[in-house]
Structures are given as C-alpha cells and as structure tokens.
Design a protein around this motif. Structure first.
Motif, PDB file in Angstrom:
ATOM      1  N   GLU A   9      32.855  42.315  39.105  1.00 45.43           N
ATOM      2  CA  GLU A   9      34.450  41.854  38.783  1.00 45.43           C
ATOM      3  C   GLU A   9      34.368  40.293  38.512  1.00 45.43           C
ATOM      4  O   GLU A   9      33.804  39.620  39.423  1.00 45.43           O
ATOM      5  CB  GLU A   9      35.657  42.223  39.988  1.00 45.43           C
ATOM      6  CG  GLU A   9      36.721  41.952  39.214  1.00 45.43           C
ATOM      7  CD  GLU A   9      38.056  42.467  40.369  1.00 45.43           C
ATOM      8  OE1 GLU A   9      39.082  42.631  39.831  1.00 45.43           O
ATOM      9  OE2 GLU A   9      37.602  42.665  41.583  1.00 45.43           O
ATOM     10  N   TYR A  11      36.974  37.178  36.500  1.00 42.65           N
ATOM     11  CA  TYR A  11      38.126  36.755  35.730  1.00 42.65           C
ATOM     12  C   TYR A  11      37.887  35.754  34.570  1.00 42.65           C
ATOM     13  O   TYR A  11      37.114  34.855  35.069  1.00 42.65           O
ATOM     14  CB  TYR A  11      39.054  36.152  37.027  1.00 42.65           C
ATOM     15  CG  TYR A  11      39.445  36.996  37.911  1.00 42.65           C
ATOM     16  CD1 TYR A  11      40.665  37.885  37.937  1.00 42.65           C
ATOM     17  CD2 TYR A  11      38.634  37.504  38.813  1.00 42.65           C
ATOM     18  CE1 TYR A  11      41.087  38.882  38.767  1.00 42.65           C
ATOM     19  CE2 TYR A  11      38.916  38.738  39.846  1.00 42.65           C
ATOM     20  CZ  TYR A  11      40.154  39.247  39.901  1.00 42.65           C
ATOM     21  OH  TYR A  11      40.545  40.260  40.563  1.00 42.65           O
ATOM     22  N   SER A  43      46.856  46.842  30.612  1.00 44.64           N
ATOM     23  CA  SER A  43      45.620  47.173  31.195  1.00 44.64           C
ATOM     24  C   SER A  43      45.111  48.268  30.357  1.00 44.64           C
ATOM     25  O   SER A  43      45.730  49.027  29.604  1.00 44.64           O
ATOM     26  CB  SER A  43      45.652  47.600  32.551  1.00 44.64           C
ATOM     27  OG  SER A  43      46.476  48.956  32.760  1.00 44.64           O
ATOM     28  N   ALA A  63      45.917  39.073  34.765  1.00 43.78           N
ATOM     29  CA  ALA A  63      45.916  39.937  36.119  1.00 43.78           C
ATOM     30  C   ALA A  63      46.181  38.784  37.099  1.00 43.78           C
ATOM     31  O   ALA A  63      46.935  39.071  37.887  1.00 43.78           O
ATOM     32  CB  ALA A  63      44.454  40.502  36.256  1.00 43.78           C
ATOM     33  N   ILE A  64      45.502  37.602  36.907  1.00 40.56           N
ATOM     34  CA  ILE A  64      45.946  36.359  37.814  1.00 40.56           C
ATOM     35  C   ILE A  64      46.335  35.324  36.905  1.00 40.56           C
ATOM     36  O   ILE A  64      45.413  34.468  36.169  1.00 40.56           O
ATOM     37  CB  ILE A  64      44.723  36.010  38.659  1.00 40.56           C
ATOM     38  CG1 ILE A  64      44.557  37.276  39.628  1.00 40.56           C
ATOM     39  CG2 ILE A  64      45.343  34.839  39.647  1.00 40.56           C
ATOM     40  CD1 ILE A  64      43.142  36.986  40.571  1.00 40.56           C
ATOM     41  N   SER A  69      41.465  40.167  34.026  1.00 44.74           N
ATOM     42  CA  SER A  69      40.392  40.700  35.073  1.00 44.74           C
ATOM     43  C   SER A  69      39.294  41.795  34.259  1.00 44.74           C
ATOM     44  O   SER A  69      40.057  42.652  33.599  1.00 44.74           O
ATOM     45  CB  SER A  69      40.967  41.637  36.108  1.00 44.74           C
ATOM     46  OG  SER A  69      40.129  42.202  36.814  1.00 44.74           O
ATOM     47  N   TRP A  71      36.521  44.641  35.293  1.00 40.79           N
ATOM     48  CA  TRP A  71      35.906  45.291  36.501  1.00 40.79           C
ATOM     49  C   TRP A  71      34.961  46.470  36.109  1.00 40.79           C
ATOM     50  O   TRP A  71      35.549  47.361  34.967  1.00 40.79           O
ATOM     51  CB  TRP A  71      37.083  45.893  37.407  1.00 40.79           C
ATOM     52  CG  TRP A  71      36.470  46.832  38.582  1.00 40.79           C
ATOM     53  CD1 TRP A  71      35.426  46.343  39.378  1.00 40.79           C
ATOM     54  CD2 TRP A  71      37.265  47.977  38.897  1.00 40.79           C
ATOM     55  NE1 TRP A  71      35.228  47.304  40.114  1.00 40.79           N
ATOM     56  CE2 TRP A  71      36.247  48.434  40.015  1.00 40.79           C
ATOM     57  CE3 TRP A  71      38.198  48.722  38.477  1.00 40.79           C
ATOM     58  CZ2 TRP A  71      36.399  49.445  40.837  1.00 40.79           C
ATOM     59  CZ3 TRP A  71      38.233  49.828  39.256  1.00 40.79           C
ATOM     60  CH2 TRP A  71      37.539  50.330  40.425  1.00 40.79           C
ATOM     61  N   ASP A  82      27.928  39.617  39.820  1.00 45.69           N
ATOM     62  CA  ASP A  82      28.887  39.053  38.985  1.00 45.69           C
ATOM     63  C   ASP A  82      28.445  37.853  37.975  1.00 45.69           C
ATOM     64  O   ASP A  82      29.026  37.513  37.221  1.00 45.69           O
ATOM     65  CB  ASP A  82      29.946  38.624  39.926  1.00 45.69           C
ATOM     66  CG  ASP A  82      30.569  39.630  40.741  1.00 45.69           C
ATOM     67  OD1 ASP A  82      30.706  40.855  39.991  1.00 45.69           O
ATOM     68  OD2 ASP A  82      31.433  39.526  41.724  1.00 45.69           O
ATOM     69  N   PHE A  99      34.230  33.811  39.473  1.00 43.94           N
ATOM     70  CA  PHE A  99      34.124  35.234  40.209  1.00 43.94           C
ATOM     71  C   PHE A  99      33.878  34.864  41.471  1.00 43.94           C
ATOM     72  O   PHE A  99      33.713  33.508  42.058  1.00 43.94           O
ATOM     73  CB  PHE A  99      32.680  35.866  39.886  1.00 43.94           C
ATOM     74  CG  PHE A  99      31.370  34.780  39.689  1.00 43.94           C
ATOM     75  CD1 PHE A  99      30.822  34.759  40.907  1.00 43.94           C
ATOM     76  CD2 PHE A  99      31.315  33.965  38.738  1.00 43.94           C
ATOM     77  CE1 PHE A  99      29.364  33.903  40.700  1.00 43.94           C
ATOM     78  CE2 PHE A  99      30.272  33.043  38.614  1.00 43.94           C
ATOM     79  CZ  PHE A  99      29.347  33.014  39.719  1.00 43.94           C
ATOM     80  N   TRP A 116      35.662  30.793  45.500  1.00 43.50           N
ATOM     81  CA  TRP A 116      35.178  31.248  44.073  1.00 43.50           C
ATOM     82  C   TRP A 116      34.138  30.208  43.352  1.00 43.50           C
ATOM     83  O   TRP A 116      33.964  29.090  44.009  1.00 43.50           O
ATOM     84  CB  TRP A 116      36.296  31.467  43.386  1.00 43.50           C
ATOM     85  CG  TRP A 116      37.326  32.395  43.745  1.00 43.50           C
ATOM     86  CD1 TRP A 116      38.328  32.185  44.748  1.00 43.50           C
ATOM     87  CD2 TRP A 116      37.777  33.646  43.298  1.00 43.50           C
ATOM     88  NE1 TRP A 116      39.029  33.465  45.109  1.00 43.50           N
ATOM     89  CE2 TRP A 116      38.407  34.357  43.997  1.00 43.50           C
ATOM     90  CE3 TRP A 116      36.780  34.330  42.396  1.00 43.50           C
ATOM     91  CZ2 TRP A 116      38.956  35.611  44.002  1.00 43.50           C
ATOM     92  CZ3 TRP A 116      37.174  35.573  41.804  1.00 43.50           C
ATOM     93  CH2 TRP A 116      38.366  36.293  42.909  1.00 43.50           C
ATOM     94  N   THR A 131      44.428  33.719  45.163  1.00 43.26           N
ATOM     95  CA  THR A 131      44.785  34.492  44.026  1.00 43.26           C
ATOM     96  C   THR A 131      45.662  35.379  44.596  1.00 43.26           C
ATOM     97  O   THR A 131      46.195  35.659  45.666  1.00 43.26           O
ATOM     98  CB  THR A 131      43.420  35.319  43.793  1.00 43.26           C
ATOM     99  OG1 THR A 131      42.944  36.039  44.936  1.00 43.26           O
ATOM    100  CG2 THR A 131      42.179  34.643  43.130  1.00 43.26           C
TER     101      THR A 131
END
Length: 131
Positions: A9, A11, A43, A63-64, A69, A71, A82, A99, A116, A131
């Motif tokens: 995952e 971002y 999504s 997503a943030i 995001s 995944w 990642d 990540f 992160w 987050t």
C-alpha cells in the motif's frame, strides 16, 4: 534482499487519478475494472494477472487529502515491498509517493503509526505524517 510483504500500500500525490490508472494498465495488460464507486472519494476495484496469480487492486482517489491510495492485496506482485512499488511509481510518473516506514501489525503502537517515508525524484526521507 527485502522480505516480500503479503500486500502493498502506497499513497500517491496525484492531481489526476487517470495518470495512475494508465500506469497500472501498462504494468498489467490483463487489468480489469471490477467495480467503480463514484463520489468523494471515488474508488476503483481491479483484478490483474501476474505470473499466474490473481492480484486484487484497489485505487482510492483522495484517500488522504490530495493523496490517492493504491493497495495491491497480494504477495505475488512485481514488487517485494512498498518501497519497491513507490520507487517504480516515482521513476515512471515523477510523483511524490508515501509509504509506511514499518509493516503494519495489529499490535503496533500508535507512536510508530505516524512514521512514513516520503519519496520523490529528489529525495527519500522519513517524515511524521498523521493520517
């Protein structure tokens, strides 16, 4: 060599989700859109094949904040972890990618949840990202 993770995952700071979708389609010619949820955030659920394995992939726009995001729910992707995925995105799309510094566990304390890695074409550095 890094240990292969069960899922990946990252971002991605990306103003246009289509850029990521096009990149995914180039990575996985077998990519199929299974479900699209419109709205905020939008999504997209995909399925792809890689070396005889099915990869479930979910992409969430914003997503943030402004980060999408991505995944990949499989240990059978082209990337071991990642960071490998993030490096590929940065190299090919010249976008900022973030990540988690450590793999997630249920027992993880809240202090390490905010650690992160920020990766861009210019730098790789640890950041505190709530987050």
């Amino acid at each position: 060599m890094s240990q292969r993770l069960p899922d990946l995952e990252v971002y991605i700071l990306c103003p246009d989700i289509a850029v990521i979708q096009e990149w995914l389609a180039r990575q996985f010619p077998s990519l199929v859109l299974l479900k699209e949820k419109k709205g905020k955030p939008a999504s997209f659920s995909y399925q792809a094949e890689y070396k005889h394995h099915t990869l479930p992939i979910v992409l969430v726009e914003k997503a943030i904040g402004k980060f999408a995001s991505l995944w990949i729910d499989s240990s059978h992707s082209p990337w071991d972890d990642d960071e490998m995925l993030a490096k590929d995105i940065v190299t090919n799309l010249q976008l900022e990618v973030r990540f988690a510094k450590n793999s997630w566990t249920e027992e993880q304390d809240t202090e390490t949840n905010d650690n992160w890695i920020k990766l861009t074409t210019e730098e790789r550095r640890e950041i505190l990202w709530r987050t």
